[in-house]
Design a protein around this motif. Structure first.
Motif, PDB file in Angstrom:
ATOM      1  N   ARG A 256       0.779  -1.251  -0.099  1.00  0.00           N
ATOM      2  CA  ARG A 256       0.077   0.106  -0.121  1.00  0.00           C
ATOM      3  C   ARG A 256       0.724   1.183   0.001  1.00  0.00           C
ATOM      4  O   ARG A 256       0.965   2.071   1.173  1.00  0.00           O
ATOM      5  N   PRO A 257       1.511   1.509  -1.378  1.00  0.00           N
ATOM      6  CA  PRO A 257       2.400   2.389  -1.174  1.00  0.00           C
ATOM      7  C   PRO A 257       1.787   3.855  -1.052  1.00  0.00           C
ATOM      8  O   PRO A 257       2.420   4.933  -0.571  1.00  0.00           O
ATOM      9  N   LEU A 258       0.674   3.978  -1.293  1.00  0.00           N
ATOM     10  CA  LEU A 258      -0.317   5.390  -1.271  1.00  0.00           C
ATOM     11  C   LEU A 258      -0.803   5.435   0.184  1.00  0.00           C
ATOM     12  O   LEU A 258      -1.402   6.586   0.296  1.00  0.00           O
ATOM     13  N   LEU A 259      -0.637   4.724   1.024  1.00  0.00           N
ATOM     14  CA  LEU A 259      -1.356   4.880   2.339  1.00  0.00           C
ATOM     15  C   LEU A 259      -0.197   5.296   3.252  1.00  0.00           C
ATOM     16  O   LEU A 259       0.816   4.818   3.333  1.00  0.00           O
ATOM     17  N   LYS A 260      -0.817   6.419   4.128  1.00  0.00           N
ATOM     18  CA  LYS A 260       0.106   6.983   5.002  1.00  0.00           C
ATOM     19  C   LYS A 260       0.026   6.226   6.324  1.00  0.00           C
ATOM     20  O   LYS A 260      -1.280   6.032   6.657  1.00  0.00           O
TER      21      LYS A 260
END
Length: 380
Positions: A149-153
């Protein structure tokens, strides 16, 4: 004399017992242990350990084409019983959801309880660990989760449960603590304090260990969601975890309530067989249990119902001869196999359970009913 004796109290054994008893049958359940369900994650995957579809399940397990129709009825019955026992599941075999595990990896699953929520592709999550629970490490989970989940902070925090123990706490211990309203309130306060110290904004989702309460899980879920003002989820983890044990305890309680007779901590030592029909089984306490039909929900080689020896497979329940796939060479006419008891062809793709267990339990129920219609003279 029982209508059915079921051997094993895992998911397949308990479901088969409950569904048979609902039809008014006289049912007994014999078990030597608690069943593998308590060692599971508590969510129902289509193919455990793989992100397969239901079509893959039919192909890999060489299931009958009718299984595609049967799964819808099996799913309905499973949802009905979990709703009734106060631990409702949701989901679908055709539209899988992605959840996060206790290691931070993601997987697709079909059926899941209300304590589990899908993991988003993007947005903001906070992973909450407890100082006293050492097998749930927020920083480690973050490292794995951000790969998928690279777009998840992702913000990891660790707080104290506020309770000391002479031994390391498990996730199940934490669940029992959170059953107490004051402990749950303390967790909320500690989370808010830690987030303020680290200047972490309120996320879209909080990820907890599989410990969101036990007996009072619904109240815990509601309290955390309300006071944190956002969604919360359990990350399915290694046993012992509350997600799976809640299901087992509630199913067992329902079976007892319906009148299923339990013979626990009991092994079957022998069977009385006439004309390829099992008349009774004899337990380790020298008790003879008679029935019209016998259901083996032992888990096969995975659950201890079958042993692999240097000479091949050995049936540990009825002492019958098995083939190279751990199947009965001449299955008694009134013996029915459910789940992993169907032999090694079923388990060659990994552990069984989940959707297959629910489907197999339902299809066994259909076979049992058909056998009754035929007067019990032949195997359905």
């Amino acid at each position: 004399m029982y209508d059915e004796v079921i051997v094993g109290q895992g998911l397949t054994g308990l479901l088969t017992a409950i569904w048979s008893r609902e039809q008014g049958k006289r049912v007994a359940l014999v078990s030597s242990g608690l069943g593998k369900i308590i060692q599971s994650s508590g969510v129902m995957d289509v193919i455990p350990g793989q992100d397969g579809t239901f079509t893959d399940l039919i192909s890999k397990y060489e299931l009958d084409s009718r299984s595609r129709l049967n799964i819808n009825e099996a799913m309905k019955k499973f949802f009905q019983v979990t709703e009734r026992i106060g631990y409702p599941y949701q989901g679908d075999v055709e539209t899988l959801v992605t959840i996060v595990t206790g290691s931070g990896h993601v997987k697709k699953t079909a059926f899941y309880p209300q304590t589990v929520k899908p993991i988003p592709d993007k947005g903001h999550v906070v992973i909450v660990g407890f100082e006293e629970v050492v097998d749930f490490l927020p920083m480690y989970i973050k490292g794995n989760l951000e790969k998928s989940r690279p777009l998840l902070k992702i913000d990891p925090i660790t707080i104290s449960l506020g309770k000391s123990s002479s031994r390391t706490m498990s996730q199940l211990d934490a669940a029992h603590l959170l059953d107490e309203e004051t402990s749950c309130k303390n967790v909320v306060n500690e989370i808010k304090k830690e987030m303020a110290n680290k200047q972490i904004a309120m996320p879209d989702l909080f990820i907890f260990p599989a410990s969101l309460g036990f007996h009072n899980w619904q109240a815990v879920l509601e309290q955390l969601t309300r006071e944190l003002n956002t969604a919360v989820t359990e990350a399915s983890g290694m046993p012992p975890n509350a997600t799976a044990i809640r299901l087992h305890e509630n199913l067992k309680r329902e079976a007892i309530k319906l009148g299923v007779r339990f013979y626990e901590n009991t092994t079957i030592e022998d069977a009385e067989v006439e004309n390829n029909v099992v008349k009774s089984v004899i337990t380790s306490t020298n008790m003879k249990i008679k029935a019209e039909r016998f259901v083996l929900a032992t888990g096969g080689i995975l659950g201890g119902g079958v042993e692999q020896t240097a000479k091949g497979f050995k049936d540990k329940v009825l002492s019958r001869e098995l083939d190279d796939f751990a199947r009965f060479i001449n299955c008694p006419d009134n013996v029915f196999l459910v789940g992993a008891s169907n032999g090694t062809k079923v388990i060659q793709h990994g552990i069984t359970g989940g959707v297959f267990s629910i489907l197999s339990s339902y299809e066994t129920l259909l076979e049992l009913n058909e056998n009754m219609k035929l007067g019990g003279l032949q195997h359905a």
